[in-house]
Design a protein around this motif. Structure first.
Motif, PDB file in Angstrom:
ATOM      1  N   ALA A 136       6.800  -5.108  -8.230  1.00 21.04           N
ATOM      2  CA  ALA A 136       5.434  -5.081  -7.717  1.00 21.04           C
ATOM      3  C   ALA A 136       4.999  -3.633  -7.558  1.00 21.04           C
ATOM      4  O   ALA A 136       5.813  -2.753  -7.288  1.00 21.04           O
ATOM      5  CB  ALA A 136       5.332  -5.807  -6.388  1.00 21.04           C
ATOM      6  N   CYS A 137       3.709  -3.408  -7.722  1.00 26.55           N
ATOM      7  CA  CYS A 137       3.139  -2.077  -7.565  1.00 26.55           C
ATOM      8  C   CYS A 137       1.811  -2.209  -6.835  1.00 26.55           C
ATOM      9  O   CYS A 137       1.038  -3.136  -7.098  1.00 26.55           O
ATOM     10  CB  CYS A 137       2.907  -1.430  -8.930  1.00 26.55           C
ATOM     11  SG  CYS A 137       2.140   0.215  -8.817  1.00 26.55           S
ATOM     12  N   ALA A 138       1.546  -1.285  -5.917  1.00 20.62           N
ATOM     13  CA  ALA A 138       0.251  -1.214  -5.237  1.00 20.62           C
ATOM     14  C   ALA A 138      -0.212   0.229  -5.242  1.00 20.62           C
ATOM     15  O   ALA A 138       0.591   1.151  -5.101  1.00 20.62           O
ATOM     16  CB  ALA A 138       0.358  -1.735  -3.817  1.00 20.62           C
ATOM     17  N   VAL A 139      -1.510   0.423  -5.422  1.00 19.88           N
ATOM     18  CA  VAL A 139      -2.129   1.745  -5.405  1.00 19.88           C
ATOM     19  C   VAL A 139      -3.296   1.676  -4.427  1.00 19.88           C
ATOM     20  O   VAL A 139      -4.062   0.708  -4.429  1.00 19.88           O
ATOM     21  CB  VAL A 139      -2.643   2.146  -6.806  1.00 19.88           C
ATOM     22  CG1 VAL A 139      -3.407   3.455  -6.757  1.00 19.88           C
ATOM     23  CG2 VAL A 139      -1.492   2.233  -7.794  1.00 19.88           C
ATOM     24  N   SER A 140      -3.407   2.707  -3.593  1.00 22.32           N
ATOM     25  CA  SER A 140      -4.469   2.739  -2.590  1.00 22.32           C
ATOM     26  C   SER A 140      -4.890   4.174  -2.338  1.00 22.32           C
ATOM     27  O   SER A 140      -4.205   5.112  -2.735  1.00 22.32           O
ATOM     28  CB  SER A 140      -3.961   2.103  -1.289  1.00 22.32           C
ATOM     29  OG  SER A 140      -4.954   2.165  -0.288  1.00 22.32           O
ATOM     30  N   ASP A 141      -6.018   4.333  -1.647  1.00 21.88           N
ATOM     31  CA  ASP A 141      -6.419   5.667  -1.233  1.00 21.88           C
ATOM     32  C   ASP A 141      -5.842   6.013   0.138  1.00 21.88           C
ATOM     33  O   ASP A 141      -6.033   7.101   0.638  1.00 21.88           O
ATOM     34  CB  ASP A 141      -7.946   5.804  -1.218  1.00 21.88           C
ATOM     35  CG  ASP A 141      -8.625   4.777  -0.330  1.00 21.88           C
ATOM     36  OD1 ASP A 141      -7.930   3.919   0.247  1.00 21.88           O
ATOM     37  OD2 ASP A 141      -9.859   4.831  -0.215  1.00 21.88           O
ATOM     38  N   LYS A 142      -5.098   5.090   0.736  1.00 22.92           N
ATOM     39  CA  LYS A 142      -4.428   5.297   2.017  1.00 22.92           C
ATOM     40  C   LYS A 142      -2.936   5.023   1.822  1.00 22.92           C
ATOM     41  O   LYS A 142      -2.546   4.326   0.894  1.00 22.92           O
ATOM     42  CB  LYS A 142      -4.997   4.337   3.056  1.00 22.92           C
ATOM     43  CG  LYS A 142      -6.468   4.580   3.363  1.00 22.92           C
ATOM     44  CD  LYS A 142      -6.989   3.531   4.313  1.00 22.92           C
ATOM     45  CE  LYS A 142      -8.432   3.770   4.665  1.00 22.92           C
ATOM     46  NZ  LYS A 142      -9.362   3.580   3.587  1.00 22.92           N
ATOM     47  N   PRO A 143      -2.081   5.537   2.705  1.00 19.25           N
ATOM     48  CA  PRO A 143      -0.644   5.216   2.601  1.00 19.25           C
ATOM     49  C   PRO A 143      -0.435   3.707   2.540  1.00 19.25           C
ATOM     50  O   PRO A 143      -1.096   2.950   3.256  1.00 19.25           O
ATOM     51  CB  PRO A 143      -0.048   5.813   3.876  1.00 19.25           C
ATOM     52  CG  PRO A 143      -0.983   6.922   4.222  1.00 19.25           C
ATOM     53  CD  PRO A 143      -2.360   6.441   3.811  1.00 19.25           C
ATOM     54  N   ILE A 144       0.456   3.275   1.677  1.00 22.92           N
ATOM     55  CA  ILE A 144       0.639   1.840   1.448  1.00 22.92           C
ATOM     56  C   ILE A 144       2.120   1.520   1.300  1.00 22.92           C
ATOM     57  O   ILE A 144       2.891   2.318   0.789  1.00 22.92           O
ATOM     58  CB  ILE A 144      -0.145   1.392   0.189  1.00 22.92           C
ATOM     59  CG1 ILE A 144      -0.134  -0.110   0.057  1.00 22.92           C
ATOM     60  CG2 ILE A 144       0.380   2.064  -1.057  1.00 22.92           C
ATOM     61  CD1 ILE A 144      -1.128  -0.625  -0.938  1.00 22.92           C
ATOM     62  N   GLY A 145       2.497   0.367   1.772  1.00 23.03           N
ATOM     63  CA  GLY A 145       3.854  -0.140   1.597  1.00 23.03           C
ATOM     64  C   GLY A 145       3.768  -1.612   1.260  1.00 23.03           C
ATOM     65  O   GLY A 145       2.932  -2.334   1.808  1.00 23.03           O
ATOM     66  N   ILE A 146       4.586  -2.063   0.350  1.00 23.39           N
ATOM     67  CA  ILE A 146       4.602  -3.476  -0.025  1.00 23.39           C
ATOM     68  C   ILE A 146       6.049  -3.939  -0.067  1.00 23.39           C
ATOM     69  O   ILE A 146       6.972  -3.134  -0.104  1.00 23.39           O
ATOM     70  CB  ILE A 146       3.918  -3.735  -1.393  1.00 23.39           C
ATOM     71  CG1 ILE A 146       4.592  -2.919  -2.510  1.00 23.39           C
ATOM     72  CG2 ILE A 146       2.438  -3.442  -1.313  1.00 23.39           C
ATOM     73  CD1 ILE A 146       4.071  -3.218  -3.898  1.00 23.39           C
TER      74      ILE A 146
END
Length: 160
Positions: free
Chosen positions: A110-120
Motif C-alpha cells: 500500500a502507498c499513501a501520499v499527502s501534503d501532511k505527515p501520513i502513516g498507513i
C-alpha cells in the motif's frame, strides 16, 4: 461483510490524500513493462538480482504505487519522480514536496501520499457485524466498505 476485493483497482482520493493498495499476485506483464524502465538502473539490477523474490516484488510494486500516487497528487508525469522505496523502513524519498508512506503485508503493498505527515498500515480483514462497523468506523470508512457490497450504506443506516 466478508470477501476479497480486486485490490489492483482500490483507490481512495481526498483533497490532500492519494492512496492505493495492490496485491503483487495481480501483477501483469503490461504493468511491469511500463514501470520497470522508469526505475533507476541500479534499482533494476538490485531487483532482478535479489534472491528474495517476495521482497523484490514488494520493492517493485512499492515503486510503482509511489509513482502512481505522486503523479496524481502532484499532477506530474510518472517518469518525473526520483524515488527510493525501502519496504523495510516503509519510506520513500522523492524530488517532490509530498509526504509518502509505503507499507507491505504478505503479498499486499500500500502507498499513501499527502501534503501532511501520513502513516498507513495493512491488516487482514475479518468478518464483522454492521453494529460493530457502526461503532468502530467513520461514515467515510463505512461508505468505502459498502462500495464492495451489494447493499448500500444508506439502506443499512436507515434499517439499523
Amino acid at each position: 461483510m466478508q470477501g476479497r476485493c480486486n485490490c489492483q483497482n482500490v483507490q481512495i482520493t481526498g483533497d490532500s490524500l492519494v492512496y492505493r493498495i495492490f496485491d503483487i499476485n495481480e501483477m501483469t506483464e503490461e504493468l511491469a513493462s511500463h514501470y520497470f524502465p522508469l526505475m533507476s538502473e541500479g534499482r533494476r539490477v538490485k531487483i532482478l538480482g535479489s534472491a528474495d523474490k517476495l521482497r523484490a516484488a514488494r520493492c517493485f510494486v512499492g515503486d510503482m504505487l509511489a509513482r502512481q500516487c505522486l503523479a496524481e497528487f502532484c499532477d506530474a508525469p510518472e517518469f518525473s519522480f526520483s524515488l527510493l522505496v525501502n519496504p523495510d523502513s516503509k519510506s520513500v524519498v522523492s524530488n517532490f514536496d509530498a509526504e509518502i508512506c509505503v507499507v507491505t503485508e504478505g503479498s499486499f503493498v500500500a502507498c499513501a501520499v499527502s501534503d501532511k505527515p501520513i502513516g498507513i498500515s495493512l491488516a487482514q480483514a475479518e468478518a464483522f457485524s454492521f453494529d460493530e462497523a457502526q461503532r468502530l468506523l467513520s461514515d467515510t470508512e463505512m461508505r468505502y466498505l459498502f462500495s464492495f457490497s451489494k447493499y448500500s450504506f444508506s439502506e443499512n443506516v436507515s434499517s439499523a
